[in-house]
Scaffold this motif. Structure first.
Motif, PDB file in Angstrom:
ATOM      1  N   ASP A   1       0.845  -1.266  -0.094  1.00 29.74           N
ATOM      2  CA  ASP A   1      -0.037   0.007   0.058  1.00 29.74           C
ATOM      3  C   ASP A   1       0.729   1.199   0.174  1.00 29.74           C
ATOM      4  N   GLY A   2       1.941   1.185  -0.744  1.00 26.26           N
ATOM      5  CA  GLY A   2       2.921   2.239  -0.703  1.00 26.26           C
ATOM      6  C   GLY A   2       2.534   3.225  -2.172  1.00 26.26           C
ATOM      7  N   SER A   3       3.452   3.266  -2.840  1.00 31.42           N
ATOM      8  CA  SER A   3       3.373   4.111  -4.300  1.00 31.42           C
ATOM      9  C   SER A   3       2.644   3.299  -5.164  1.00 31.42           C
ATOM     10  N   HIS A   4       1.600   3.855  -5.728  1.00 28.12           N
ATOM     11  CA  HIS A   4       0.856   3.061  -6.816  1.00 28.12           C
ATOM     12  C   HIS A   4       1.324   3.433  -8.123  1.00 28.12           C
ATOM     13  N   ALA A   5       2.390   4.068  -8.143  1.00 24.98           N
ATOM     14  CA  ALA A   5       3.078   4.423  -9.671  1.00 24.98           C
ATOM     15  C   ALA A   5       3.655   3.167 -10.193  1.00 24.98           C
TER      16      ALA A   5
ATOM     17  N   GLY B   1       0.780 -20.206   3.648  1.00 23.63           N
ATOM     18  CA  GLY B   1      -0.230 -19.914   4.468  1.00 23.63           C
ATOM     19  C   GLY B   1      -0.302 -18.544   4.875  1.00 23.63           C
ATOM     20  N   GLY B   2       0.732 -17.653   4.546  1.00 24.15           N
ATOM     21  CA  GLY B   2       0.581 -16.245   4.867  1.00 24.15           C
ATOM     22  C   GLY B   2      -0.206 -15.495   4.014  1.00 24.15           C
ATOM     23  N   LYS B   3      -0.479 -14.163   4.364  1.00 23.46           N
ATOM     24  CA  LYS B   3      -1.449 -13.524   3.922  1.00 23.46           C
ATOM     25  C   LYS B   3      -0.700 -12.160   2.885  1.00 23.46           C
ATOM     26  N   LEU B   4      -1.152 -12.126   1.763  1.00 22.52           N
ATOM     27  CA  LEU B   4      -0.873 -10.957   0.992  1.00 22.52           C
ATOM     28  C   LEU B   4      -2.002 -10.039   0.755  1.00 22.52           C
ATOM     29  N   ILE B   5      -1.905  -8.665   1.065  1.00 23.30           N
ATOM     30  CA  ILE B   5      -2.901  -7.640   0.918  1.00 23.30           C
ATOM     31  C   ILE B   5      -2.526  -6.764  -0.113  1.00 23.30           C
ATOM     32  N   ILE B   6      -3.388  -6.262  -1.206  1.00 19.35           N
ATOM     33  CA  ILE B   6      -2.855  -5.372  -2.051  1.00 19.35           C
ATOM     34  C   ILE B   6      -3.911  -4.387  -2.066  1.00 19.35           C
TER      35      ILE B   6
ATOM     36  N   GLU C   1      -4.507  -3.377  -9.958  1.00 20.83           N
ATOM     37  CA  GLU C   1      -5.584  -4.154 -10.680  1.00 20.83           C
ATOM     38  C   GLU C   1      -4.862  -5.102 -11.404  1.00 20.83           C
ATOM     39  N   VAL C   2      -3.844  -4.894 -12.173  1.00 18.68           N
ATOM     40  CA  VAL C   2      -2.827  -5.977 -12.901  1.00 18.68           C
ATOM     41  C   VAL C   2      -2.180  -6.876 -12.088  1.00 18.68           C
ATOM     42  N   LEU C   3      -1.683  -6.331 -10.976  1.00 18.87           N
ATOM     43  CA  LEU C   3      -1.012  -7.422  -9.707  1.00 18.87           C
ATOM     44  C   LEU C   3      -2.108  -8.186  -9.305  1.00 18.87           C
ATOM     45  N   LYS C   4      -3.283  -7.818  -9.307  1.00 15.29           N
ATOM     46  CA  LYS C   4      -4.441  -8.633  -8.493  1.00 15.29           C
ATOM     47  C   LYS C   4      -4.538  -9.721  -9.726  1.00 15.29           C
ATOM     48  N   LYS C   5      -4.978  -9.371 -10.916  1.00 14.89           N
ATOM     49  CA  LYS C   5      -5.208 -10.306 -11.927  1.00 14.89           C
ATOM     50  C   LYS C   5      -4.199 -11.293 -12.291  1.00 14.89           C
ATOM     51  N   PHE C   6      -2.926 -10.956 -12.233  1.00 15.94           N
ATOM     52  CA  PHE C   6      -1.888 -11.773 -12.452  1.00 15.94           C
ATOM     53  C   PHE C   6      -1.762 -12.770 -11.248  1.00 15.94           C
ATOM     54  N   LEU C   7      -1.978 -12.483 -10.054  1.00 16.77           N
ATOM     55  CA  LEU C   7      -1.974 -13.497  -9.008  1.00 16.77           C
ATOM     56  C   LEU C   7      -3.056 -14.378  -8.803  1.00 16.77           C
ATOM     57  N   ILE C   8      -4.191 -13.948  -9.315  1.00 21.95           N
ATOM     58  CA  ILE C   8      -5.433 -14.771  -9.445  1.00 21.95           C
ATOM     59  C   ILE C   8      -5.037 -16.154 -10.490  1.00 21.95           C
ATOM     60  N   SER C   9      -4.216 -15.864 -11.373  1.00 20.39           N
ATOM     61  CA  SER C   9      -3.929 -16.844 -12.266  1.00 20.39           C
ATOM     62  C   SER C   9      -2.545 -17.644 -12.078  1.00 20.39           C
ATOM     63  N   GLU C  10      -1.925 -17.389 -10.876  1.00 15.95           N
ATOM     64  CA  GLU C  10      -0.777 -18.097 -10.437  1.00 15.95           C
ATOM     65  C   GLU C  10      -1.054 -19.183  -9.603  1.00 15.95           C
ATOM     66  N   PRO C  11      -0.710 -20.467  -9.753  1.00 13.25           N
ATOM     67  CA  PRO C  11      -1.040 -21.486  -9.010  1.00 13.25           C
ATOM     68  C   PRO C  11      -0.592 -21.196  -7.448  1.00 13.25           C
ATOM     69  N   GLU C  12       0.436 -20.534  -6.999  1.00 16.32           N
ATOM     70  CA  GLU C  12       1.011 -20.494  -5.857  1.00 16.32           C
ATOM     71  C   GLU C  12       0.092 -19.427  -4.785  1.00 16.32           C
ATOM     72  N   TRP C  13      -0.835 -19.028  -5.520  1.00 10.69           N
ATOM     73  CA  TRP C  13      -1.705 -17.969  -4.586  1.00 10.69           C
ATOM     74  C   TRP C  13      -3.057 -18.448  -4.831  1.00 10.69           C
ATOM     75  N   LYS C  14      -3.998 -17.982  -3.841  1.00 11.62           N
ATOM     76  CA  LYS C  14      -5.265 -18.397  -3.694  1.00 11.62           C
ATOM     77  C   LYS C  14      -6.091 -16.966  -3.465  1.00 11.62           C
ATOM     78  N   PHE C  15      -7.061 -16.654  -4.365  1.00 15.37           N
ATOM     79  CA  PHE C  15      -7.612 -15.418  -4.009  1.00 15.37           C
ATOM     80  C   PHE C  15      -8.474 -15.703  -2.912  1.00 15.37           C
ATOM     81  N   GLN C  16      -8.542 -14.972  -1.893  1.00 16.90           N
ATOM     82  CA  GLN C  16      -9.359 -15.027  -0.703  1.00 16.90           C
ATOM     83  C   GLN C  16     -10.466 -14.322  -0.795  1.00 16.90           C
ATOM     84  N   LYS C  17     -10.431 -13.151  -0.840  1.00 17.27           N
ATOM     85  CA  LYS C  17     -11.365 -12.029  -0.843  1.00 17.27           C
ATOM     86  C   LYS C  17     -10.903 -10.826  -1.357  1.00 17.27           C
ATOM     87  N   GLU C  18     -12.181  -9.863  -1.679  1.00 15.99           N
ATOM     88  CA  GLU C  18     -11.778  -8.519  -2.208  1.00 15.99           C
ATOM     89  C   GLU C  18     -12.748  -7.434  -1.282  1.00 15.99           C
TER      90      GLU C  18
END
Length: 234
Positions: free
Chosen positions: A115-119, A137-142, A151-168
């Motif tokens: 949640d730092g610079s969004h540029a 098992g740790g949490k990543l919050i964007i 948005e791009v980082l979120k969509k990228f991680l949704i497609s990656e098998p190492e990550w489970k999209f928990q909620k928005e």
């Protein structure tokens, strides 16, 4: 102080265009989520600072806060001092995250808040230099996924098998759980989101190349590329 008191009396660290202080913070449900997840034994990291930093202090986690301006650190410390909140377990790093993270050792993290610079390209740098240090098992919050970079980082991680999209928390904050460790850096062909979003640009590039070869009369090269295009892969 607990989270209910914090939300009733949130800090105002940032100024608007008129120079007046204003409340800028994560949504209440994300702060409640952090309150449930984080304990005094947690190792946490955030890029950016604000109300979340004070909550990490309240929870007494082993926290790293990367913030670009010393005055923001001073305001956080002043707020905490006035409300008898210890900041002893917060390690403030005063600089841009792109300058700090490449040299920062942050193993076995339980929670990361981006949640730092969004540029561009800062959120991607934040992820690149922290995700391998997050526990399975740790949490990543964007935060601020309504901005293109988030948005791009979120969509990228949704497609990656190492990550489970928990909620928005609509429409601006995404929470992921790390489900397995990524053992190597992937090339773009192993990244589902990258491949999916590259198909049309790749075809346009091939068409433009064909047009150039045709217009310059380089028919042998054009023919070889067409043959290669339709040749079955082995």
């Amino acid at each position: 102080m607990d989270i209910q008191e914090l939300l009733k009396n949130p800090p105002q660290f940032y100024t608007n265009s008129s120079g007046n202080f204003q409340e800028v913070k994560l949504s209440d449900d994300i702060l409640y989520f952090l309150d449930e997840q984080v304990t005094e034994n947690s190792k946490t990291l955030e890029t950016g600072a604000g109300c979340s930093t004070i909550l990490f202090a309240i929870k007494s986690s082993h926290h790293t806060c990367i913030v670009p301006k010393q005055q923001e650190v001073n305001r956080i410390k002043d707020y905490c001092h006035k409300h008898n909140i210890s900041t002893e377990k917060i390690d403030f790093k005063v600089d841009g995250s792109q300058n700090v993270l490449p040299y920062l050792n942050t193993d076995d993290l339980d929670c990361i808040l981006i949640d730092g610079s969004h540029a561009f390209p800062i959120p991607f740098i934040d992820w690149q230099y922290t995700h391998k240090n997050l526990k399975v098992g740790g949490k990543l919050i964007i935060d601020d996924t309504q901005i293109w970079t988030g948005e791009v980082l979120k969509k990228f991680l949704i497609s990656e098998p190492e990550w489970k999209f928990q909620k928005e928390s609509t429409p601006r904050t995404a929470i992921f759980t790390k489900v397995k460790q990524c053992t190597k850096d992937k090339w773009f062909g192993e990244q589902v989101y990258t491949v999916k979003n590259s198909r049309i640009p790749i075809w346009f590039a091939k068409i433009k190349t064909a047009i150039i070869l045709f217009s310059t009369g380089d028919f042998p090269t054009l023919a070889s590329k067409v043959i290669k295009l339709f040749r079955p892969s082995v």
